[in-house]
Design a protein around this motif. Sequence first.
Motif, PDB file in Angstrom:
ATOM      1  N   HIS A  37      59.346  36.991  14.360  1.00  0.00           N
ATOM      2  CA  HIS A  37      60.756  36.685  14.492  1.00  0.00           C
ATOM      3  C   HIS A  37      61.535  37.659  13.617  1.00  0.00           C
ATOM      4  CE1 HIS A  37      64.469  34.072  13.802  1.00  0.00           C
ATOM      5  NE2 HIS A  37      64.520  34.535  15.032  1.00  0.00           N
ATOM      6  N   LEU A  38      62.218  38.577  14.283  1.00  0.00           N
ATOM      7  CA  LEU A  38      63.060  39.575  13.607  1.00  0.00           C
ATOM      8  C   LEU A  38      62.266  40.494  12.674  1.00  0.00           C
ATOM      9  CD1 LEU A  38      65.948  37.121  12.538  1.00  0.00           C
ATOM     10  CD2 LEU A  38      65.926  38.557  14.581  1.00  0.00           C
TER      11      LEU A  38
ATOM     12  N   ASN B 107      57.559  24.217  20.223  1.00  0.00           N
ATOM     13  CA  ASN B 107      58.082  23.151  19.367  1.00  0.00           C
ATOM     14  C   ASN B 107      59.603  23.177  19.243  1.00  0.00           C
ATOM     15  OD1 ASN B 107      57.869  20.876  17.766  1.00  0.00           O
ATOM     16  ND2 ASN B 107      57.622  22.018  15.866  1.00  0.00           N
ATOM     17  N   HIS B 108      60.262  23.628  20.334  1.00  0.00           N
ATOM     18  CA  HIS B 108      61.723  23.617  20.351  1.00  0.00           C
ATOM     19  C   HIS B 108      62.152  23.619  21.822  1.00  0.00           C
ATOM     20  CE1 HIS B 108      65.884  24.945  19.894  1.00  0.00           C
ATOM     21  NE2 HIS B 108      65.791  24.541  18.648  1.00  0.00           N
TER      22      HIS B 108
ATOM     23  N   GLU C 178      64.953  23.705  23.560  1.00  0.00           N
ATOM     24  CA  GLU C 178      65.899  24.682  24.110  1.00  0.00           C
ATOM     25  C   GLU C 178      65.246  26.065  24.209  1.00  0.00           C
ATOM     26  OE1 GLU C 178      69.347  24.368  21.635  1.00  0.00           O
ATOM     27  OE2 GLU C 178      70.222  22.787  22.878  1.00  0.00           O
TER      28      GLU C 178
ATOM     29  N   ASP D 219      61.982  26.561  24.583  1.00  0.00           N
ATOM     30  CA  ASP D 219      60.996  26.480  25.662  1.00  0.00           C
ATOM     31  C   ASP D 219      61.660  26.623  27.025  1.00  0.00           C
ATOM     32  OD1 ASP D 219      59.128  26.118  23.712  1.00  0.00           O
ATOM     33  OD2 ASP D 219      58.999  23.940  23.959  1.00  0.00           O
ATOM     34  N   LYS D 220      62.824  25.996  27.158  1.00  0.00           N
ATOM     35  CA  LYS D 220      63.592  26.098  28.396  1.00  0.00           C
ATOM     36  C   LYS D 220      63.925  27.564  28.667  1.00  0.00           C
ATOM     37  CE  LYS D 220      68.054  24.444  30.192  1.00  0.00           C
ATOM     38  NZ  LYS D 220      68.872  25.642  29.991  1.00  0.00           N
ATOM     39  N   HIS D 221      64.322  28.271  27.618  1.00  0.00           N
ATOM     40  CA  HIS D 221      64.639  29.688  27.749  1.00  0.00           C
ATOM     41  C   HIS D 221      63.387  30.505  28.083  1.00  0.00           C
ATOM     42  CE1 HIS D 221      66.912  33.384  25.951  1.00  0.00           C
ATOM     43  NE2 HIS D 221      66.933  33.363  27.251  1.00  0.00           N
TER      44      HIS D 221
ATOM     45  N   ARG E 112      60.847  29.533  29.723  1.00  0.00           N
ATOM     46  CA  ARG E 112      60.439  29.278  31.112  1.00  0.00           C
ATOM     47  C   ARG E 112      61.372  29.950  32.117  1.00  0.00           C
ATOM     48  NH1 ARG E 112      58.357  24.078  29.035  1.00  0.00           N
ATOM     49  NH2 ARG E 112      60.443  23.226  28.919  1.00  0.00           N
TER      50      ARG E 112
ATOM     51  N   LEU F  19      63.336  41.281  22.348  1.00  0.00           N
ATOM     52  CA  LEU F  19      63.591  40.491  21.140  1.00  0.00           C
ATOM     53  C   LEU F  19      63.659  41.361  19.891  1.00  0.00           C
ATOM     54  CD1 LEU F  19      61.318  37.420  21.903  1.00  0.00           C
ATOM     55  CD2 LEU F  19      63.802  37.483  21.942  1.00  0.00           C
ATOM     56  N   GLY F  20      63.686  42.653  20.099  1.00  0.00           N
ATOM     57  CA  GLY F  20      63.796  43.544  18.948  1.00  0.00           C
ATOM     58  C   GLY F  20      62.496  44.264  18.661  1.00  0.00           C
ATOM     59  N   PRO F  21      62.582  45.345  17.876  1.00  0.00           N
ATOM     60  CA  PRO F  21      61.413  46.223  17.669  1.00  0.00           C
ATOM     61  C   PRO F  21      60.206  45.521  17.043  1.00  0.00           C
ATOM     62  CG  PRO F  21      63.234  46.785  16.191  1.00  0.00           C
ATOM     63  CD  PRO F  21      63.782  45.827  17.193  1.00  0.00           C
TER      64      PRO F  21
ATOM     65  N   TYR G 145      70.383  39.597  19.916  1.00  0.00           N
ATOM     66  CA  TYR G 145      70.975  40.140  18.692  1.00  0.00           C
ATOM     67  C   TYR G 145      72.495  40.043  18.684  1.00  0.00           C
ATOM     68  CZ  TYR G 145      66.506  41.628  16.925  1.00  0.00           C
ATOM     69  OH  TYR G 145      65.231  41.625  16.432  1.00  0.00           O
TER      70      TYR G 145
ATOM     71  N   ASP H 222      63.482  17.429  22.562  1.00  0.00           N
ATOM     72  CA  ASP H 222      62.269  17.387  21.735  1.00  0.00           C
ATOM     73  C   ASP H 222      62.421  16.427  20.559  1.00  0.00           C
ATOM     74  OD1 ASP H 222      64.011  18.808  20.141  1.00  0.00           O
ATOM     75  OD2 ASP H 222      63.015  20.728  20.441  1.00  0.00           O
TER      76      ASP H 222
ATOM     77  N   ARG I 246      64.912  16.365  18.429  1.00  0.00           N
ATOM     78  CA  ARG I 246      65.813  16.869  17.381  1.00  0.00           C
ATOM     79  C   ARG I 246      67.186  16.230  17.540  1.00  0.00           C
ATOM     80  NH1 ARG I 246      62.612  21.137  17.860  1.00  0.00           N
ATOM     81  NH2 ARG I 246      62.134  22.397  16.020  1.00  0.00           N
TER      82      ARG I 246
ATOM     83  N   ASP J 232      64.373  21.141  31.123  1.00  0.00           N
ATOM     84  CA  ASP J 232      64.588  21.927  32.341  1.00  0.00           C
ATOM     85  C   ASP J 232      65.414  21.143  33.356  1.00  0.00           C
ATOM     86  OD1 ASP J 232      62.932  24.056  31.398  1.00  0.00           O
ATOM     87  OD2 ASP J 232      61.215  22.784  31.819  1.00  0.00           O
TER      88      ASP J 232
END
Lengths: 190, 181
Positions: free
Chosen positions: A41-42, A82-83, A85, A87-89, A91, A172-174, B41, B115, B117, B139
């Motif tokens: 991540h980043l 484990n998140h 939103e 996971d939706k992205h 998929r 997602l970045g380098p 980004y 989930d 949250r 979804d």
Amino acid sequence: MKLKFLLPLIMASAITHPASAEEYVIDTDKAHAFIQFRVQHLGYSWLYGRFNTFSGDFSYDEAKPEQARVRVTIDAASIDSNHAERDKHLRSPDFFDVKQFPQASFESTGYKPLGKEKGRLEGKLTLRGVTKPVTLEVSQVGAGNDPWGGYRRGFHGTTTITMADFGIPTNLGPASEKVELTLSIEGIRK
Amino acid sequence: MRWRSGSDHWGGLMIALHWLTAVTVFGLFALGLWMTGLTYYDGWYQKGPNLHRGSGVLLFIATGARLLWRLFDGRPRELPSHQPWERIIAKWVHITLYLLLFAVMVSGYLISTADGRALSVFGWFALPATLHGIDGQEDLAGELHLLLATALITLALLHAGAALKHHFIDRDRTLRRMLGL
């Protein structure tokens, strides 16, 4: 009488399936198998996730490990980081596009033993409809009888893929172009 | 402008809530479409959804309060120039607008809380998850959210078109009444 009837079958099966080429079904039933991934991540930390639904089998012969073979079919929509939103992205068409490509899979094409418990597994990974050759660094964790009358064998394999190679359009970045995949599986002998 | 509604006018509070809702609904629709296309980004990648979620929850509270206030406050009589068919359609459009408003907001809530949250409202407070953990919830809720929001916007445009028809064609007070004039 029963034995008389069964004996030819046992013999026939011994010919077609030599006892040494052990066939295993991956224990997804009781979840002793994991398909995990991690991506940076980043460039600051590791994000871990997994695929919850998959099935597969493998064969392994201690006398001829080079004949080992693995086949795994993965439900791409079962991705779980484990998140909800995220996971939706994941998929969505931005990543796995699971409506278009509901299934991912891995099928080995060859195994090169390196020492007793290690090896290099060549195979074809299909992700997002794209099939690419990958190499997994594999180590055997262990094998033996389980306490419930079965026989089990487990392996741990890892490989690194580049998301863009499989047509994942989002950048997602380098630091996050590559994903480490881990296949950690236990098989129950058939 | 009077605070309460009467038999021939809308009260100031209802008028304010009506226009606040109109601006928020169209704003959230545009924000929703825009923010889902942002790249990782982009500085708004986090801010956009936070604003969308927070505003949605505040609108939910405002709409609940608006309905209660409407029950208590009453509403002006229909204008004599309103045709019987217009009254029937208007009534059903208004009911459907309220239902869609709630359906859109609830479906959005079900995405963010899928989930388990809690949903943070600008960090001021958090709405806990209730219904969560259903297979594929985010979804399904996501598809419904877009579908229902599109229906809401379509119906709101029809509602606005009808108001303009009353103003420019029928030349009655329907729209001016909702402007407090």
